[in-house]
Design an enzyme around this catalytic site. Structure first.
Site, PDB file in Angstrom:
ATOM      1  N   GLU A 149      18.434 -14.896 -27.865  1.00 26.04           N
ATOM      2  CA  GLU A 149      19.032 -15.878 -26.949  1.00 26.04           C
ATOM      3  C   GLU A 149      19.365 -15.247 -25.594  1.00 26.04           C
ATOM      4  OE1 GLU A 149      18.935 -18.947 -27.284  1.00 26.04           O
ATOM      5  OE2 GLU A 149      18.264 -18.918 -29.362  1.00 26.04           O
ATOM      6  N   TYR A 203      18.405 -10.130 -13.997  1.00 26.27           N
ATOM      7  CA  TYR A 203      19.763 -10.453 -14.491  1.00 26.27           C
ATOM      8  C   TYR A 203      20.276  -9.328 -15.397  1.00 26.27           C
ATOM      9  CZ  TYR A 203      18.648 -15.135 -12.821  1.00 26.27           C
ATOM     10  OH  TYR A 203      18.276 -16.207 -12.050  1.00 26.27           O
ATOM     11  N   TYR A 260      26.618 -21.829 -25.170  1.00 30.95           N
ATOM     12  CA  TYR A 260      25.250 -22.080 -25.623  1.00 30.95           C
ATOM     13  C   TYR A 260      24.801 -21.031 -26.657  1.00 30.95           C
ATOM     14  CZ  TYR A 260      20.248 -22.275 -25.814  1.00 30.95           C
ATOM     15  OH  TYR A 260      18.968 -22.332 -26.287  1.00 30.95           O
ATOM     16  N   GLN A 303      17.358 -16.710 -19.283  1.00 34.00           N
ATOM     17  CA  GLN A 303      16.864 -17.040 -17.936  1.00 34.00           C
ATOM     18  C   GLN A 303      15.385 -16.719 -17.828  1.00 34.00           C
ATOM     19  OE1 GLN A 303      19.318 -17.911 -15.749  1.00 34.00           O
ATOM     20  NE2 GLN A 303      21.163 -16.866 -16.392  1.00 34.00           N
ATOM     21  N   CYS A 310       9.002 -32.567 -22.990  1.00 36.65           N
ATOM     22  CA  CYS A 310       9.795 -33.216 -21.937  1.00 36.65           C
ATOM     23  C   CYS A 310      10.069 -32.186 -20.837  1.00 36.65           C
ATOM     24  CB  CYS A 310      11.084 -33.756 -22.535  1.00 36.65           C
ATOM     25  SG  CYS A 310      11.919 -34.913 -21.459  1.00 36.65           S
ATOM     26  N   ASP A 313      21.555 -26.319 -23.262  1.00 41.32           N
ATOM     27  CA  ASP A 313      21.082 -25.557 -22.092  1.00 41.32           C
ATOM     28  C   ASP A 313      20.318 -26.520 -21.181  1.00 41.32           C
ATOM     29  OD1 ASP A 313      18.675 -26.020 -23.320  1.00 41.32           O
ATOM     30  OD2 ASP A 313      17.944 -23.973 -23.126  1.00 41.32           O
TER      31      ASP A 313
HETATM   32  S1  SF4 Z   1       9.422 -40.171 -23.421  1.00 39.46           S
HETATM   33 FE1  SF4 Z   1       9.036 -38.785 -21.739  1.00 39.46          FE
HETATM   34  S2  SF4 Z   1      10.950 -38.604 -20.635  1.00 39.46           S
HETATM   35 FE2  SF4 Z   1      11.401 -39.511 -22.627  1.00 39.46          FE
HETATM   36  S3  SF4 Z   1      11.955 -37.804 -23.931  1.00 39.46           S
HETATM   37 FE3  SF4 Z   1       9.768 -38.135 -24.202  1.00 39.46          FE
HETATM   38  S4  SF4 Z   1       8.769 -36.790 -22.714  1.00 39.46           S
HETATM   39 FE4  SF4 Z   1      10.925 -36.980 -22.142  1.00 39.46          FE
END
Ligand code: SF4
Length: 342
Positions: A33, A78, A116, A38, A188, A134
């Site tokens: 971790e 860091y 975290y 970073q 995401c 995080d």
């Molecule tokens: S739908 Fe798109 S914005 Fe929503 S959690 Fe999934 S990848 Fe992220």
């Protein structure tokens, strides 16, 4: 199916194969971790493997000296992370009888360990139901739940932490935390989230409202200041003078040639150091709050006035033993630098 079950089902199939993923050893998880705090996985992986090989347990790390630890960390940036690891390893050996902390509350007492990391270690190793938040997690949750508060503001952080605490699996908290992190770094992502292949495509607020490109909101960052570092390489007897950087500034504990910091860019620094002959090399480094312009000058004359007690002469062959910043390492490896020596 709720958020947590969906996420865990996805994780069971898509979990990344990382060296510490099958471990519940708090020392190993702690090191992982800290290394990846970073740092991108691809960049940090060789460092993690080398660090664990050199310091396989907390006792081995506590026995090391600062130079050895910084040397293993060299290039990762860091550097206070490495110094804190060493400090905490000594604390575990001296104050806790060599036993790693066994709960969130004990873990967070270690220097350099924030909520975290403490939550990651406690959930993965001790099954404690504590949500680790995080930047990756903030992003996924802000988008999924439609949080329009800045995620780095006090209010925004509270909202996100509350959502994570509600969503976390009571039965597999460690897997939940790691799954959310994998989701944030692999699906995401900050710039181009893969919504069409995301398990949350039909329930995500940001996707429904076309706000993936806007969320998470962030308050403006602090201003980055420019600094101008002029390094003077005093070449004497096939070696160069170095000193250890003192506490209270960037790169504490790393070695460097004589440093003259100036207000702005200088075309020459002969008024500050008399025997400087020419500029050898330059580099730029951007840290979180500072932009550093580094210039390396060669001093070949006989003047020797500046070498105080904190500088030591190092033969060119021994330079690689000293922990230094990435820029100085690159300088030492450059042809320009090598050509200064026989
Ligand atoms: S739908 Fe798109 S914005 Fe929503 S959690 Fe999934 S990848 Fe992220």
């Amino acid at each position: 199916m709720n958020f947590s079950s969906k996420l865990l089902n996805w994780y069971d199939v898509n979990k990344r194969d990382l060296p510490w993923r099958n471990s519940d050893n708090p020392y190993v998880i702690w090191i992982a971790e800290v290394v990846f705090q970073q740092t991108r996985i691809s960049q940090g992986l060789p460092y993690f493997n080398a660090f664990i090989k050199k310091f396989p347990d907390v006792g081995a790390l506590a026995d090391a000296n600062e130079d050895e630890v910084l040397k293993k960390w060299q290039g990762l940036g860091y550097y206070s992370r490495a110094r804190n690891l060493l400090f905490s390893a000594k604390y575990v050996m001296n104050e806790l009888g060599g036993k790693m902390p066994a709960s969130y509350q004990e873990m967070i007492k270690l220097k350099g360990v924030g909520p975290y990391i403490a939550a990651e270690v406690a959930s993965v190793c001790f099954g404690e139901v504590v949500a680790a938040v995080d930047g990756n997690v903030q992003r996924v949750l802000a988008r999924y739940f439609g949080v329009e508060e800045a995620v780095n503001s006090t209010k925004g952080m509270k909202i996100i932490q509350g959502l994570a605490n509600e969503a976390i699996s009571q039965f597999r908290p460690g897997d939940f935390n790691q799954a959310l992190m994998d989701m944030g770094s692999g699906v995401c992502t900050p710039k181009s989230p893969d919504c069409l292949n995301c398990i949350f495509v039909n329930s995500c607020w940001a996707k429904q409202h076309d706000k993936q490109g806007v969320l998470p909101l962030k308050e403006k960052k602090v201003k980055v200041r420019n600094r101008y570092f002029n390094y003077v390489l005093k070449i004497v007897n096939n070696g160069v003078y170095l000193r250890k950087r003192p506490a209270g500034d960037v790169w504490q504990g790393l070695f460097e040639p004589r440093l003259i910091e100036t207000i702005g860019v200088r075309s020459e620094i002969t008024d500050l150091v008399v025997d400087v002959s020419y500029e050898l090399y330059s580099a730029k480094r951007v840290l979180s709050h500072q932009r550093l312009f580094l210039r390396f000058w060669v001093a070949t004359g006989d003047t020797f006035d500046y070498v105080g007690n904190d500088y030591e002469w190092v033969g060119v062959k021994d330079l690689k033993k000293f922990p230094v910043t990435k820029s100085i390492e690159q300088l030492f490896l450059s042809m320009e630098f090598k050509s200064l020596f026989k």
